[in-house]
Design an enzyme around this catalytic site. Structure first.
Site, short mmCIF file in Angstrom:
data_model
loop_
_atom_site.label_atom_id
_atom_site.label_comp_id
_atom_site.label_asym_id
_atom_site.label_seq_id
_atom_site.Cartn_x
_atom_site.Cartn_y
_atom_site.Cartn_z
CD GLU A 37 -2.69 1.20 2.56
OE1 GLU A 37 -2.62 0.27 3.38
OE2 GLU A 37 -3.40 2.21 2.71
NE ARG A 262 4.32 -7.77 10.78
CZ ARG A 262 3.61 -7.17 9.83
NH1 ARG A 262 2.62 -7.80 9.22
NH2 ARG A 262 3.87 -5.94 9.46
CE LYS A 272 3.26 0.22 4.69
NZ LYS A 272 2.66 0.02 3.37
#
Ligand code: ATP
Ligand code: MG
Length: 563
Positions: A37, A262, A272
């Protein structure tokens, strides 16, 4: 954990891909995607996903798409789209012609939503966001059906069209899938597919005022692009039933979603949202601050793409969340930089040394090896003269037992040059040492004594008349705690910010061969670590970032554990 030397085994995802290729499940095709994104810069966690997706595509003769999952107009920016492309390319991967944007699929997504409405599988709901949450129930309690759940197909079609046409304010209505409000998986309790948001999108402008939710959009994007293996992180495991449900209801091409753990790293935050906070609140100097775990920050710090790729290979891929020791990342970095970085001499905290018996005005050029690990790197000529600089910490007037470097009356080697002996210490009025005097032995030129006598230390140096001035920035972890998220009540991760993460030194002296060093080129400053030329550096104002010190704490730990 593998240290890179153990036997390679396929990770579970590569095993799945291997089996699918053998069985012909996807007609032998392998199509993956990396779907960021564009709401921030990429970080080292993304590198794991990038290396996995692009790596599998390369290994199996397939392809990997770079797809911007840009379905949320409010947080997305063109700057991020550009930086992401630069970062992926810098890491060494190539998507060829396969650059895609989720926002390019808004129209087919809308048509598919209409299809679900017609099939009685989606409805327009007038509950507010807060009510929707209350109606959803909990893990132990079933949800309640929305009072709008039984609208007719005609009414739903009419309302959805008017949502798109902009008749309704933000948040007043949603389109929801009609699944099961008692489903044990909360994601299946009539999830929202579209929300109303009168906001400009970085690519579609004001064409839309309804925007698709992630779960609805993502599977469709994968389907449109004929992805075979849709690889994502573990948080999406319990979204998979919904991914599958949407594609099954529509009867469209249906990729397989596969989840992996992850990357988490000690002393690092990776989301982020948190990285944006560090930038916006001025805790760092932008997304590419060398202390940031962003790809741009690591590049500026002096990380090589090869080191990051090797790190991603070594940590492997599995299904269990864990936290990787930052020292392992630095170990991979050192391994690569050791092979590839030219050696130079630089003095960070200079102490002037005068060689009393060296002829005034004489300059000798000493043969210095550029890289002992790489013979073809050759040698260079380092100028030597009567006045030199050494490192302040390489001298002690009153040395303890284990200090073997320069001290009054003691002979040491100046690398590639001569044996010298300190004869006098000069101090200022406050008692600070400001200058040393030495004598040298002309018979030791090159750094060896013909009579075979030994010295216990070899120091780096630069010739005062030839050295260039430089600024050097030393870095430490951005956080003082291995887990920055582990905070007291009422605090957040910024509570553990390290006030000493940056130490800027001025008045450093570097050897003259660095005069034309290119921005971002990497060096080993002998005995001091690996350094990288900052992009802001110029011949008038040289700036170096220390990438990492020389001491490989990870390798030492491993040795200890293995012995
Ligand atoms: P963040 O929480 O940092 O914003 P994200 O998952 O929201 O991360 P995306 O832009 O959606 O960021 O991520 C793109 C891809 O990178 C996704 O497939 C995601 O699973 C993967 N990814 C993100 N963070 C990590 C991580 N720490 N380790 C491995 N893969 C990651
Ligand atoms: Mg995200």
């Amino acid at each position: 954990m593998s240290n890179g030397e153990s036997v390679e085994r396929l990770d579970f995802i590569r095993q799945i891909v291997t089996e699918d290729c053998a069985s012909g499940k996807w007609d032998g095709r392998v199509v993956t995607r990396f779907p960021p994104e564009p709401n921030g810069y990429l970080h080292i966690g993304h590198a794991k996903s990038i290396c996995l997706n692009f790596g599998i595509a390369a290994e199996f003769g397939g392809r990997c798409h770079l797809r911007f999952d840009d379905t949320n107009p409010t947080k997305e920016e063109e700057e991020y789209v550009e930086s992401i492309q630069n970062n992926v390319r810098w890491l060494g991967w190539d998507w060829g012609e396969h650059l895609y944007f989720g926002s390019d699929y808004f129209e087919p997504m809308y048509q598919w939503a209409v299809q679900l409405i017609k099939a009685g599988k989606a409805y327009v709901c007038d509950l507010t966001a807060e009510q929707t949450r209350q109606y959803r129930g909990t893990l132990t309690q079933p949800g309640r059906e929305s009072p709008y759940r039984h609208r007719t197909v005609e009414e739903n079609l009419d309302l959805f069209e008017r949502m798109r046409a902009g008749e309704f304010p933000d948040g007043s209505r949603t389109l929801r899938a009609k699944i099961d409000m008692a489903h044990p998986n909360l994601n299946m309790r009539d999830p929202v597919m579209y929300r109303i948001l009168h906001a400009s999108h970085h690519r579609t402008g004001d064409a839309w005022c309804i925007y698709p939710m992630y779960d609805w959009a993502h599977g469709l994007e994968d389907s449109i692009e004929s992805i075979t293996h849709s690889i994502c992180t573990l948080e999406f495991e319990n979204h998979r039933p919904l991914y599958d449900w949407f594609l099954d209801q529509l009867g469209v091409y249906h990729p397989q979603q596969i989840e992996f753990a992850r990357l988490n790293l000690t002393y690092t935050v990776m989301s982020k949202r948190k990285l944006l906070r560090l930038v916006q609140d001025g805790h760092v100097n932008g997304w590419d601050d060398p202390r940031m775990p962003t790809i741009s920050g690591m590049r500026r710090r002096g990380y090589s793409p090869a080191a990051i790729r090797e790190f991603c290979r070594v940590i492997g891929v599995n299904k269990f969340n864990s936290t990787v020791d930052f020292q392992l990342l630095e170990h991979c970095l050192r391994q690569d930089l050791n092979k590839t970085s030219p050696r130079v001499m630089a003095v960070l905290r200079p102490l002037k040394v005068v060689i009393d018996n060296y002829p005034d005005g004489q300059v000798e050029y000493m043969n210095a090896i550029n890289n002992p690990e790489e013979e073809s790197a050759g040698t260079r000529q380092a100028p030597f003269s009567k006045v030199l600089y050494i490192e302040q910490e390489d001298f002690m007037e009153d040395p303890p037992k284990k200090f073997f470097r320069m001290a009054p009356g003691r002979e040491v080697r100046l690398r590639y040059a001569y044996f010298v002996t300190c004869t006098e210490v000069i101090k200022d009025a406050d008692g600070n040492i400001i200058e040393l005097h030495c004598t040298y032995d002309p018979a030791t030129r090159g750094g060896d004594a013909p009579d075979g006598r030994k010295v216990k230390a070899t120091l780096h140096w630069v010739s005062a008349a030839h050295a260039l001035d430089a600024e050097v920035r030393l870095y430490d972890h951005l956080f003082t705690q291995a887990n920055p998220e582990d905070v007291e009540e009422g605090q957040d991760f910024t509570a553990h910010l390290n006030p000493n993460s940056l130490e800027a030194l001025t008045g450093c002296k570097v050897e003259p061969s660095l005069r034309d060093a290119e921005p971002l080129s990497r060096y080993q400053f002998e005995r001091l670590g690996y350094f990288c030329v900052d992009p802001d550096s110029s011949s008038r104002r040289m700036i170096f970032n220390r990438t990492v010190t020389l001491r490989d704490t990870w390798a030492k730990e491993q040795q200890k554990q293995n012995s």
